[in-house]
Design a protein around this motif. Structure first.
Motif, PDB file in Angstrom:
ATOM      1  N   ALA A  38       0.834  -1.208   0.000  1.00  0.00           N
ATOM      2  CA  ALA A  38       0.000   0.000   0.000  1.00  0.00           C
ATOM      3  C   ALA A  38       0.869   1.259   0.000  1.00  0.00           C
ATOM      4  CB  ALA A  38      -0.936  -0.001   1.206  1.00  0.00           C
ATOM      5  N   LEU A  39       1.911   1.276   0.830  1.00  0.00           N
ATOM      6  CA  LEU A  39       2.797   2.444   0.880  1.00  0.00           C
ATOM      7  C   LEU A  39       3.545   2.631  -0.431  1.00  0.00           C
ATOM      8  CD1 LEU A  39       4.243   2.001   4.472  1.00  0.00           C
ATOM      9  CD2 LEU A  39       2.744   3.849   3.687  1.00  0.00           C
ATOM     10  N   LEU A  40       4.034   1.534  -0.990  1.00  0.00           N
ATOM     11  CA  LEU A  40       4.758   1.607  -2.255  1.00  0.00           C
ATOM     12  C   LEU A  40       3.847   2.092  -3.378  1.00  0.00           C
ATOM     13  CD1 LEU A  40       7.470   1.103  -3.661  1.00  0.00           C
ATOM     14  CD2 LEU A  40       6.761  -1.278  -3.982  1.00  0.00           C
ATOM     15  N   THR A  41       2.608   1.636  -3.382  1.00  0.00           N
ATOM     16  CA  THR A  41       1.639   2.065  -4.393  1.00  0.00           C
ATOM     17  C   THR A  41       1.348   3.560  -4.269  1.00  0.00           C
ATOM     18  OG1 THR A  41       0.645  -0.134  -4.500  1.00  0.00           O
ATOM     19  CG2 THR A  41      -0.715   1.714  -5.272  1.00  0.00           C
ATOM     20  N   LYS A  42       1.138   4.030  -3.050  1.00  0.00           N
ATOM     21  CA  LYS A  42       0.865   5.451  -2.828  1.00  0.00           C
ATOM     22  C   LYS A  42       2.055   6.310  -3.255  1.00  0.00           C
ATOM     23  CE  LYS A  42      -2.278   4.718   1.079  1.00  0.00           C
ATOM     24  NZ  LYS A  42      -3.482   5.253   0.464  1.00  0.00           N
ATOM     25  N   THR A  43       3.249   5.895  -2.872  1.00  0.00           N
ATOM     26  CA  THR A  43       4.444   6.664  -3.212  1.00  0.00           C
ATOM     27  C   THR A  43       4.705   6.616  -4.713  1.00  0.00           C
ATOM     28  OG1 THR A  43       5.338   6.226  -1.009  1.00  0.00           O
ATOM     29  CG2 THR A  43       6.903   6.981  -2.686  1.00  0.00           C
ATOM     30  N   SER A  44       4.548   5.451  -5.314  1.00  0.00           N
ATOM     31  CA  SER A  44       4.727   5.323  -6.766  1.00  0.00           C
ATOM     32  C   SER A  44       3.735   6.201  -7.511  1.00  0.00           C
ATOM     33  CB  SER A  44       4.562   3.862  -7.197  1.00  0.00           C
ATOM     34  OG  SER A  44       5.572   3.051  -6.650  1.00  0.00           O
ATOM     35  N   SER A  45       2.482   6.197  -7.081  1.00  0.00           N
ATOM     36  CA  SER A  45       1.459   7.033  -7.730  1.00  0.00           C
ATOM     37  C   SER A  45       1.830   8.506  -7.644  1.00  0.00           C
ATOM     38  CB  SER A  45       0.095   6.798  -7.093  1.00  0.00           C
ATOM     39  OG  SER A  45      -0.373   5.509  -7.404  1.00  0.00           O
ATOM     40  N   ALA A  46       2.344   8.919  -6.494  1.00  0.00           N
ATOM     41  CA  ALA A  46       2.763  10.317  -6.343  1.00  0.00           C
ATOM     42  C   ALA A  46       3.890  10.642  -7.317  1.00  0.00           C
ATOM     43  CB  ALA A  46       3.208  10.582  -4.908  1.00  0.00           C
ATOM     44  N   LEU A  47       4.851   9.731  -7.466  1.00  0.00           N
ATOM     45  CA  LEU A  47       5.964   9.973  -8.395  1.00  0.00           C
ATOM     46  C   LEU A  47       5.481   9.992  -9.841  1.00  0.00           C
ATOM     47  CD1 LEU A  47       8.801   7.863  -6.742  1.00  0.00           C
ATOM     48  CD2 LEU A  47       8.471  10.345  -6.648  1.00  0.00           C
ATOM     49  N   PHE A  48       4.554   9.113 -10.195  1.00  0.00           N
ATOM     50  CA  PHE A  48       3.986   9.151 -11.541  1.00  0.00           C
ATOM     51  C   PHE A  48       3.240  10.474 -11.766  1.00  0.00           C
ATOM     52  CE2 PHE A  48       4.068   4.310 -11.482  1.00  0.00           C
ATOM     53  CZ  PHE A  48       5.104   4.216 -12.394  1.00  0.00           C
ATOM     54  N   ASP A  49       2.581  10.968 -10.721  1.00  0.00           N
ATOM     55  CA  ASP A  49       1.882  12.260 -10.829  1.00  0.00           C
ATOM     56  C   ASP A  49       2.848  13.407 -11.106  1.00  0.00           C
ATOM     57  OD1 ASP A  49      -0.542  11.017 -10.421  1.00  0.00           O
ATOM     58  OD2 ASP A  49      -0.728  11.651  -8.312  1.00  0.00           O
ATOM     59  N   TYR A  50       4.112  13.238 -10.734  1.00  0.00           N
ATOM     60  CA  TYR A  50       5.134  14.244 -11.032  1.00  0.00           C
ATOM     61  C   TYR A  50       5.611  14.151 -12.479  1.00  0.00           C
ATOM     62  CZ  TYR A  50       5.839  16.297  -6.434  1.00  0.00           C
ATOM     63  OH  TYR A  50       5.675  17.000  -5.271  1.00  0.00           O
ATOM     64  N   GLY A  51       5.085  13.205 -13.223  1.00  0.00           N
ATOM     65  CA  GLY A  51       5.405  13.103 -14.639  1.00  0.00           C
ATOM     66  C   GLY A  51       6.383  12.005 -15.012  1.00  0.00           C
ATOM     67  N   HIS A  52       6.844  11.247 -14.039  1.00  0.00           N
ATOM     68  CA  HIS A  52       7.764  10.149 -14.365  1.00  0.00           C
ATOM     69  C   HIS A  52       7.016   9.054 -15.113  1.00  0.00           C
ATOM     70  CE1 HIS A  52      11.162  11.673 -12.120  1.00  0.00           C
ATOM     71  NE2 HIS A  52      10.307  12.033 -11.171  1.00  0.00           N
ATOM     72  N   LYS A  53       7.618   8.555 -16.156  1.00  0.00           N
ATOM     73  CA  LYS A  53       7.045   7.445 -16.926  1.00  0.00           C
ATOM     74  C   LYS A  53       7.563   6.098 -16.425  1.00  0.00           C
ATOM     75  CE  LYS A  53       4.942  10.277 -19.614  1.00  0.00           C
ATOM     76  NZ  LYS A  53       3.789  10.860 -18.976  1.00  0.00           N
ATOM     77  N   GLU A  54       8.707   6.154 -15.727  1.00  0.00           N
ATOM     78  CA  GLU A  54       9.319   4.938 -15.187  1.00  0.00           C
ATOM     79  C   GLU A  54       9.960   5.274 -13.847  1.00  0.00           C
ATOM     80  OE1 GLU A  54      11.602   1.626 -17.467  1.00  0.00           O
ATOM     81  OE2 GLU A  54      13.088   3.152 -16.881  1.00  0.00           O
ATOM     82  N   LEU A  55       9.738   4.406 -12.883  1.00  0.00           N
ATOM     83  CA  LEU A  55      10.350   4.546 -11.572  1.00  0.00           C
ATOM     84  C   LEU A  55      11.428   3.487 -11.426  1.00  0.00           C
ATOM     85  CD1 LEU A  55       7.139   4.962  -9.388  1.00  0.00           C
ATOM     86  CD2 LEU A  55       8.426   6.709 -10.646  1.00  0.00           C
ATOM     87  N   TRP A  56      12.316   3.693 -10.460  1.00  0.00           N
ATOM     88  CA  TRP A  56      13.350   2.691 -10.236  1.00  0.00           C
ATOM     89  C   TRP A  56      13.680   2.600  -8.754  1.00  0.00           C
ATOM     90  CZ3 TRP A  56      18.379   3.843  -8.486  1.00  0.00           C
ATOM     91  CH2 TRP A  56      18.693   5.200  -8.415  1.00  0.00           C
ATOM     92  N   LEU A  57      14.256   1.475  -8.393  1.00  0.00           N
ATOM     93  CA  LEU A  57      14.735   1.249  -7.040  1.00  0.00           C
ATOM     94  C   LEU A  57      15.871   0.244  -7.084  1.00  0.00           C
ATOM     95  CD1 LEU A  57      13.604  -1.769  -6.068  1.00  0.00           C
ATOM     96  CD2 LEU A  57      11.511  -0.500  -5.745  1.00  0.00           C
ATOM     97  N   ALA A  58      16.618   0.201  -6.013  1.00  0.00           N
ATOM     98  CA  ALA A  58      17.704  -0.769  -5.876  1.00  0.00           C
ATOM     99  C   ALA A  58      17.292  -1.768  -4.806  1.00  0.00           C
ATOM    100  CB  ALA A  58      19.006  -0.078  -5.495  1.00  0.00           C
ATOM    101  N   ALA A  59      17.362  -3.054  -5.138  1.00  0.00           N
ATOM    102  CA  ALA A  59      16.998  -4.117  -4.193  1.00  0.00           C
ATOM    103  C   ALA A  59      18.038  -5.226  -4.285  1.00  0.00           C
ATOM    104  CB  ALA A  59      15.614  -4.667  -4.512  1.00  0.00           C
ATOM    105  N   SER A  60      18.071  -6.018  -3.258  1.00  0.00           N
ATOM    106  CA  SER A  60      19.051  -7.099  -3.208  1.00  0.00           C
ATOM    107  C   SER A  60      18.992  -7.964  -4.467  1.00  0.00           C
ATOM    108  CB  SER A  60      18.809  -7.977  -1.984  1.00  0.00           C
ATOM    109  OG  SER A  60      19.721  -9.052  -1.987  1.00  0.00           O
ATOM    110  N   ALA A  61      20.157  -8.283  -4.957  1.00  0.00           N
ATOM    111  CA  ALA A  61      20.261  -9.172  -6.117  1.00  0.00           C
ATOM    112  C   ALA A  61      20.325 -10.631  -5.680  1.00  0.00           C
ATOM    113  CB  ALA A  61      21.499  -8.807  -6.928  1.00  0.00           C
ATOM    114  N   THR A  62      20.247 -10.862  -4.383  1.00  0.00           N
ATOM    115  CA  THR A  62      20.353 -12.214  -3.822  1.00  0.00           C
ATOM    116  C   THR A  62      18.961 -12.826  -3.674  1.00  0.00           C
ATOM    117  OG1 THR A  62      22.277 -11.468  -2.584  1.00  0.00           O
ATOM    118  CG2 THR A  62      21.270 -13.549  -1.901  1.00  0.00           C
ATOM    119  N   PRO A  63      18.675 -13.921  -4.372  1.00  0.00           N
ATOM    120  CA  PRO A  63      17.340 -14.506  -4.344  1.00  0.00           C
ATOM    121  C   PRO A  63      16.837 -14.940  -2.961  1.00  0.00           C
ATOM    122  CG  PRO A  63      18.569 -15.363  -6.195  1.00  0.00           C
ATOM    123  CD  PRO A  63      19.537 -14.563  -5.357  1.00  0.00           C
ATOM    124  N   VAL A  64      17.714 -15.196  -2.009  1.00  0.00           N
ATOM    125  CA  VAL A  64      17.247 -15.618  -0.684  1.00  0.00           C
ATOM    126  C   VAL A  64      16.741 -14.449   0.164  1.00  0.00           C
ATOM    127  CG1 VAL A  64      18.672 -17.702  -0.620  1.00  0.00           C
ATOM    128  CG2 VAL A  64      19.559 -15.557   0.337  1.00  0.00           C
TER     129      VAL A  64
END
Length: 152
Positions: free
Chosen positions: A93-119
């Motif tokens: 829910a928080l990620l959706t709200k924050t993502s929507s706010a960023l899209f409202d700023y005109g971004h067509k694509e968002l990005w983040l850095a997350a662990s590359a480790t599958p575990v």
């Protein structure tokens, strides 16, 4: 349990620093954050000026989770949910709200850095909710994932 959500303010950052240290995975204490260049107060100005936008989740008036993004770059800076509150849809829910706010700023694509480790839970979590791996790693070895406005 009644969970409420609201837009985050710079006044929330002190509690957010505590919550960041109380996550089950990838916890960062205040001392850890200071060591990597994120001392208390360092986010106040970007939040107050609208550069960083975010949302908090509260239970009985207490912040238990938060998410912030950068309106200039389209980066999701942090998503943190206190241990014991996971798997209830709060982070999504928080990620959706924050993502929507960023899209409202005109971004067509968002990005983040997350662990590359599958575990690590974040590795599968972001993919499961629609974020796509780019195959690129940041300087910390985390993988860059993206979310397109059309995919949200």
């Amino acid at each position: 349990m009644n969970i409420s959500y609201r837009k985050a303010t710079s006044a929330d950052m002190d509690r957010c620093l505590d919550v960041r240290g109380m996550t089950r995975d990838n916890a960062f204490t205040r001392e850890d954050l200071i060591a990597i260049g994120v001392p208390p107060g360092s986010w106040d100005e970007p939040i107050d000026q609208g550069v960083y936008v975010g949302y908090v989740a509260l239970v009985e008036g207490e912040i238990i989770a938060f998410c912030y993004g950068d309106t200039e770059t389209g980066e999701i800076l942090v998503l943190a949910v206190m241990d014991g509150y996971e798997s209830r849809g709060i982070g999504t829910a928080l990620l959706t709200k924050t993502s929507s706010a960023l899209f409202d700023y005109g971004h067509k694509e968002l990005w983040l850095a997350a662990s590359a480790t599958p575990v690590v839970r974040a590795h599968g979590y972001y993919r499961a909710i629609g974020w796509h791996p780019t195959g690129k790693l940041d300087d910390n070895g985390d993988e860059i994932l993206t979310l397109n406005a059309r995919m949200k």
